[in-house]
Write a protein that holds these residues in place. Structure first.
Motif, PDB file in Angstrom:
ATOM      1  N   ARG A  36       0.846  -1.201   0.000  1.00 52.56           N
ATOM      2  CA  ARG A  36       0.000   0.000   0.000  1.00 52.56           C
ATOM      3  C   ARG A  36       0.877   1.245   0.000  1.00 52.56           C
ATOM      4  NH1 ARG A  36      -5.394  -1.075   1.786  1.00 52.56           N
ATOM      5  NH2 ARG A  36      -5.737   1.108   1.345  1.00 52.56           N
ATOM      6  N   ASP A  37       0.410   2.296  -0.633  1.00 56.35           N
ATOM      7  CA  ASP A  37       1.201   3.516  -0.751  1.00 56.35           C
ATOM      8  C   ASP A  37       1.260   4.339   0.532  1.00 56.35           C
ATOM      9  OD1 ASP A  37      -1.354   4.597  -0.763  1.00 56.35           O
ATOM     10  OD2 ASP A  37      -1.175   5.518  -2.743  1.00 56.35           O
ATOM     11  N   ASP A  38       0.557   3.886   1.586  1.00 59.70           N
ATOM     12  CA  ASP A  38       0.648   4.590   2.863  1.00 59.70           C
ATOM     13  C   ASP A  38       1.736   4.003   3.771  1.00 59.70           C
ATOM     14  OD1 ASP A  38      -0.689   2.226   3.392  1.00 59.70           O
ATOM     15  OD2 ASP A  38      -2.211   3.154   4.661  1.00 59.70           O
ATOM     16  N   MET A  39       2.501   3.055   3.263  1.00 64.67           N
ATOM     17  CA  MET A  39       3.608   2.450   4.009  1.00 64.67           C
ATOM     18  C   MET A  39       4.746   3.461   4.137  1.00 64.67           C
ATOM     19  SD  MET A  39       5.713  -1.002   3.004  1.00 64.67           S
ATOM     20  CE  MET A  39       4.395  -2.108   3.446  1.00 64.67           C
ATOM     21  N   GLY A  54      14.252  -5.571  -5.662  1.00 60.57           N
ATOM     22  CA  GLY A  54      14.836  -4.263  -5.926  1.00 60.57           C
ATOM     23  C   GLY A  54      13.798  -3.190  -6.164  1.00 60.57           C
ATOM     24  N   HIS A  55      12.514  -3.590  -6.178  1.00 62.46           N
ATOM     25  CA  HIS A  55      11.422  -2.633  -6.380  1.00 62.46           C
ATOM     26  C   HIS A  55      10.151  -3.150  -5.727  1.00 62.46           C
ATOM     27  CE1 HIS A  55      10.722  -5.521  -9.636  1.00 62.46           C
ATOM     28  NE2 HIS A  55       9.455  -5.187  -9.504  1.00 62.46           N
ATOM     29  N   LEU A  56       9.215  -2.239  -5.552  1.00 56.88           N
ATOM     30  CA  LEU A  56       7.880  -2.563  -5.044  1.00 56.88           C
ATOM     31  C   LEU A  56       6.845  -1.928  -5.954  1.00 56.88           C
ATOM     32  CD1 LEU A  56       8.325  -1.679  -1.254  1.00 56.88           C
ATOM     33  CD2 LEU A  56       8.244  -3.980  -2.241  1.00 56.88           C
ATOM     34  N   PHE A  57       5.739  -2.626  -6.173  1.00 55.92           N
ATOM     35  CA  PHE A  57       4.596  -2.040  -6.844  1.00 55.92           C
ATOM     36  C   PHE A  57       3.716  -1.429  -5.770  1.00 55.92           C
ATOM     37  CE2 PHE A  57       5.859  -5.354  -9.847  1.00 55.92           C
ATOM     38  CZ  PHE A  57       6.005  -4.574 -10.979  1.00 55.92           C
ATOM     39  N   LEU A  58       3.292  -0.183  -5.970  1.00 56.67           N
ATOM     40  CA  LEU A  58       2.480   0.525  -4.986  1.00 56.67           C
ATOM     41  C   LEU A  58       1.015   0.448  -5.366  1.00 56.67           C
ATOM     42  CD1 LEU A  58       4.690   3.689  -4.509  1.00 56.67           C
ATOM     43  CD2 LEU A  58       4.807   1.489  -3.356  1.00 56.67           C
ATOM     44  N   CYS A  59       0.178   0.186  -4.370  1.00 56.40           N
ATOM     45  CA  CYS A  59      -1.266   0.074  -4.571  1.00 56.40           C
ATOM     46  C   CYS A  59      -1.982   1.118  -3.745  1.00 56.40           C
ATOM     47  CB  CYS A  59      -1.746  -1.319  -4.171  1.00 56.40           C
ATOM     48  SG  CYS A  59      -0.958  -2.638  -5.097  1.00 56.40           S
ATOM     49  N   ASP A  60      -3.095   1.622  -4.267  1.00 60.41           N
ATOM     50  CA  ASP A  60      -3.898   2.588  -3.535  1.00 60.41           C
ATOM     51  C   ASP A  60      -4.921   1.873  -2.657  1.00 60.41           C
ATOM     52  OD1 ASP A  60      -5.913   1.763  -5.263  1.00 60.41           O
ATOM     53  OD2 ASP A  60      -5.978   3.642  -6.389  1.00 60.41           O
ATOM     54  N   ILE A  69       8.318   1.751  -7.216  1.00 65.93           N
ATOM     55  CA  ILE A  69       9.402   2.472  -6.566  1.00 65.93           C
ATOM     56  C   ILE A  69      10.569   1.529  -6.367  1.00 65.93           C
ATOM     57  CG2 ILE A  69       8.654   2.091  -4.196  1.00 65.93           C
ATOM     58  CD1 ILE A  69       9.323   5.390  -4.311  1.00 65.93           C
ATOM     59  N   THR A  70      11.768   2.038  -6.592  1.00 69.52           N
ATOM     60  CA  THR A  70      12.967   1.214  -6.484  1.00 69.52           C
ATOM     61  C   THR A  70      13.664   1.421  -5.144  1.00 69.52           C
ATOM     62  OG1 THR A  70      14.406   2.905  -7.435  1.00 69.52           O
ATOM     63  CG2 THR A  70      13.352   1.355  -8.975  1.00 69.52           C
ATOM     64  N   ARG A  71      14.487   0.455  -4.796  1.00 71.23           N
ATOM     65  CA  ARG A  71      15.292   0.555  -3.572  1.00 71.23           C
ATOM     66  C   ARG A  71      16.201   1.779  -3.643  1.00 71.23           C
ATOM     67  NH1 ARG A  71      17.867  -4.465  -3.054  1.00 71.23           N
ATOM     68  NH2 ARG A  71      16.288  -5.107  -1.576  1.00 71.23           N
ATOM     69  N   ALA A  72      16.812   2.018  -4.796  1.00 75.90           N
ATOM     70  CA  ALA A  72      17.717   3.161  -4.952  1.00 75.90           C
ATOM     71  C   ALA A  72      17.000   4.477  -4.668  1.00 75.90           C
ATOM     72  CB  ALA A  72      18.318   3.164  -6.356  1.00 75.90           C
ATOM     73  N   ARG A  73      15.768   4.606  -5.157  1.00 76.35           N
ATOM     74  CA  ARG A  73      14.996   5.837  -4.931  1.00 76.35           C
ATOM     75  C   ARG A  73      14.678   6.019  -3.446  1.00 76.35           C
ATOM     76  NH1 ARG A  73      14.239  10.856  -5.801  1.00 76.35           N
ATOM     77  NH2 ARG A  73      12.103  11.539  -5.575  1.00 76.35           N
ATOM     78  N   LEU A  74      14.303   4.936  -2.779  1.00 77.20           N
ATOM     79  CA  LEU A  74      13.989   5.028  -1.350  1.00 77.20           C
ATOM     80  C   LEU A  74      15.220   5.380  -0.524  1.00 77.20           C
ATOM     81  CD1 LEU A  74      11.478   2.096  -0.828  1.00 77.20           C
ATOM     82  CD2 LEU A  74      11.006   4.542  -1.089  1.00 77.20           C
ATOM     83  N   ILE A  75      16.355   4.821  -0.885  1.00 75.49           N
ATOM     84  CA  ILE A  75      17.589   5.140  -0.165  1.00 75.49           C
ATOM     85  C   ILE A  75      17.958   6.602  -0.374  1.00 75.49           C
ATOM     86  CG2 ILE A  75      20.077   4.692  -0.098  1.00 75.49           C
ATOM     87  CD1 ILE A  75      19.359   1.708  -0.574  1.00 75.49           C
ATOM     88  N   ALA A  76      17.786   7.103  -1.596  1.00 77.30           N
ATOM     89  CA  ALA A  76      18.069   8.515  -1.872  1.00 77.30           C
ATOM     90  C   ALA A  76      17.165   9.426  -1.045  1.00 77.30           C
ATOM     91  CB  ALA A  76      17.903   8.807  -3.360  1.00 77.30           C
TER      92      ALA A  76
END
Length: 97
Positions: A36-39, A54-60, A69-76
């Motif tokens: 879920r995108d509220d995580m 290395g990625h997650l699909f986001l659900c509403d 969203i990718t791991r690299a983006r979250l780390i950034a």
């Protein structure tokens, strides 16, 4: 159990799947963890580590896939100056749009 042969997707096909794609909650090809995108960012990174993804699909809230969203983006984001432990994945997606 029957073995299943998998084929990796090209690297840039994952980045092509972004918000407003109209895909179902299974993601574009049914692969990868969906959350879920509220995580929070921290929890998402933990889920990725546990799943070896290395990625997650986001659900509403309607369980429709709204982005990837990718791991690299979250780390950034986590290393950025505006990060707090309250940042949600939907907030990260809003920054990308």
């Amino acid at each position: 159990m029957t073995p299943v042969q998998t084929q990796p997707r090209p690297a840039d096909s994952a980045t092509a799947f972004l918000a407003d794609s109209g895909e179902s909650s299974d993601g574009p090809d049914g692969s990868g963890p969906q959350v879920r995108d509220d995580m929070t960012v921290e929890l998402a990174l933990s889920v990725m580590a546990g799943a070896g993804a290395g990625h997650l699909f986001l659900c509403d809230e309607d369980d429709l896939c709204t982005g990837l969203i990718t791991r690299a983006r979250l780390i950034a984001v986590r290393e950025g100056p505006a990060y707090t432990d309250q940042v949600r994945l939907r907030d990260v997606l809003a920054l990308v749009r």
